[in-house]
Motif scaffolding. Structure first.
Motif: not given
Length: 322
Positions: A5-16, A28-43
C-alpha cells in the motif's frame, strides 16, 4: 504474493498492489522515494527509500573495467542530434555549438618547449633592463587564462532535452477512485429502508404490546377458575353467595399475585348474582393497572359472565368485551 500500500495526497491510501506495480509506479513518477509505503509484516508506514533494496529500486550496476573506464567517450555525431521537429533540431544544434565554444578556447596553442628554451637563453644575455622586461613578458603570458585554465569537461546533451513538449514522455495521472455501482445501490437501499423500518416499528410495536397484555390478562383470568368453582359449590351448599369472611375463603389481599392485586367475593347490587372482583396490577400500563374485572354467577342458569371497567376493550379477552 505480498500486498503493498502507498499514500497518495489526493487519493489517500492506495492498494493492495504487488511489488511489480510499486516498481512501475516509481519508474513512472507516480510515487517518490519519500512516499510512505506499507506491507504486511511492517509495524508502521515507512518512506519508500528505506525499502528500495527489498523492492529492487536501489540496485546499481557494477563499476566498469579499468581499460573501458579510461577510454575516451566517443564524440557526438550530428546524426544523434536529430529531433522529431525542425524546432527541436535547431535548439539541439545551438546547444552543441555553445558546448563546443569553451573547448575551442581552452585548446588555443601554447608555446612549445624549444621556443621557451630559446627565449630563456636570449633573456639571460640581455641587459638588466631587458632582463626585467623579458621576465615580465613570460609572467604576463603565464597569467593568460588560455594557457593556465584547465580544459572544460564536455557537457552531455540529450536530444530529449530539446524535444518539443508534445513529444516528451509524461507520467500517466493516477487512477481516480470512486464508488462502485454496488456501493451506490446499498446506500440508496439503506436510505429508503430507514423510514420504512420506522413506519413498520410504529405499527408493529403497539400491536405487539397489546398482544402481550391480552396474553397476560388471559392467564390471570385462567387462574380464577378455581375461585369460580368454590363460589358455585358454596352457593349449592348454603343457597347464598359467599364473601371473603365465609368459611373456606380468605381476605382479599391474600389472593394477590403478580398480575392480581386482590380478589373480593360478594353479591352484585343490581342483579343479585354472586360475583368475583379482580383488581389488576403489574402490566406497567395505565389502561390496565388498577382496573377491575367482574365475574358474575347466575344460580338459575349456572352460567358465568365477565365485565370490566377497562376503557379499551381490545386489551381484554374476547369473553370480557361485552
Amino acid at each position: 504474493m505480498t500486498n503493498w500500500y502507498y499514500h497518495d495526497p489526493s487519493q489517500g491510501r492506495v492498494g493492495p498492489i504487488d511489488g511489480d506495480a510499486v516498481r512501475e509506479h516509481f519508474r513512472a513518477g507516480r510515487i517518490q522515494r519519500d512516499t510512505l509505503v506499507w506491507r504486511e509484516g511492517l509495524r508502521e508506514w515507512q518512506p519508500l527509500q528505506r525499502l528500495e533494496n527489498e523492492l529492487g529500486l536501489g540496485v546499481t550496476p557494477p563499476p566498469l573495467p579499468l581499460d573501458i573506464a579510461a577510454a575516451p567517450a566517443p564524440a557526438a555525431t550530428p546524426a544523434l542530434a536529430a529531433a522529431p521537429s525542425s524546432h527541436g533540431r535547431a535548439d539541439f544544434t545551438a546547444a552543441l555549438d555553445a558546448a563546443e565554444a569553451p573547448r575551442s578556447q581552452a585548446s588555443a596553442p601554447a608555446p612549445s618547449a624549444p621556443e621557451a628554451t630559446a627565449s630563456n637563453a636570449a633573456s639571460s644575455n640581455a641587459a638588466p633592463a631587458n632582463t626585467a622586461a623579458s621576465n615580465a613578458a613570460p609572467s604576463a603570458a603565464g597569467s593568460s587564462p588560455a594557457a593556465s585554465a584547465p580544459p572544460q569537461p564536455q557537457r552531455s546533451v540529450s536530444p530529449a532535452d530539446y524535444a518539443p513538449a508534445h513529444v516528451r514522455r509524461q507520467s500517466a495521472p493516477p487512477p481516480k477512485r470512486g464508488l462502485s455501482g454496488c456501493a451506490i445501490a446499498l446506500i440508496v437501499v439503506a436510505v429508503l429502508a430507514i423510514p420504512v423500518i420506522g413506519i413498520l416499528a410504529a405499527i408493529a410495536l403497539p400491536a405487539y404490546q397489546d398482544y402481550t397484555h391480552r396474553a397476560k390478562l388471559a392467564g390471570a383470568l385462567a387462574a380464577s377458575n378455581d375461585y369460580k368453582l368454590q363460589v358455585a359449590q358454596y352457593y349449592a351448599a348454603h343457597q347464598k353467595c359467599p364473601n371473603n369472611a365465609s368459611d373456606g375463603f380468605r381476605p382479599a389481599a391474600d389472593y394477590a399475585s403478580a398480575l392480581i392485586a386482590s380478589v373480593q367475593f360478594g353479591r352484585l347490587k343490581d342483579g343479585g348474582e354472586c360475583a368475583i372482583q379482580l383488581e389488576l396490577r403489574g402490566f406497567n400500563r395505565a389502561q390496565l393497572d388498577g382496573r377491575k374485572i367482574w365475574l358474575a354467577f347466575d344460580p338459575a342458569s349456572a352460567q358465568w359472565t365477565c365485565s370490566s371497567d377497562v376503557e379499551r376493550a381490545s386489551l381484554l379477552p374476547q369473553a370480557c368485551r361485552n
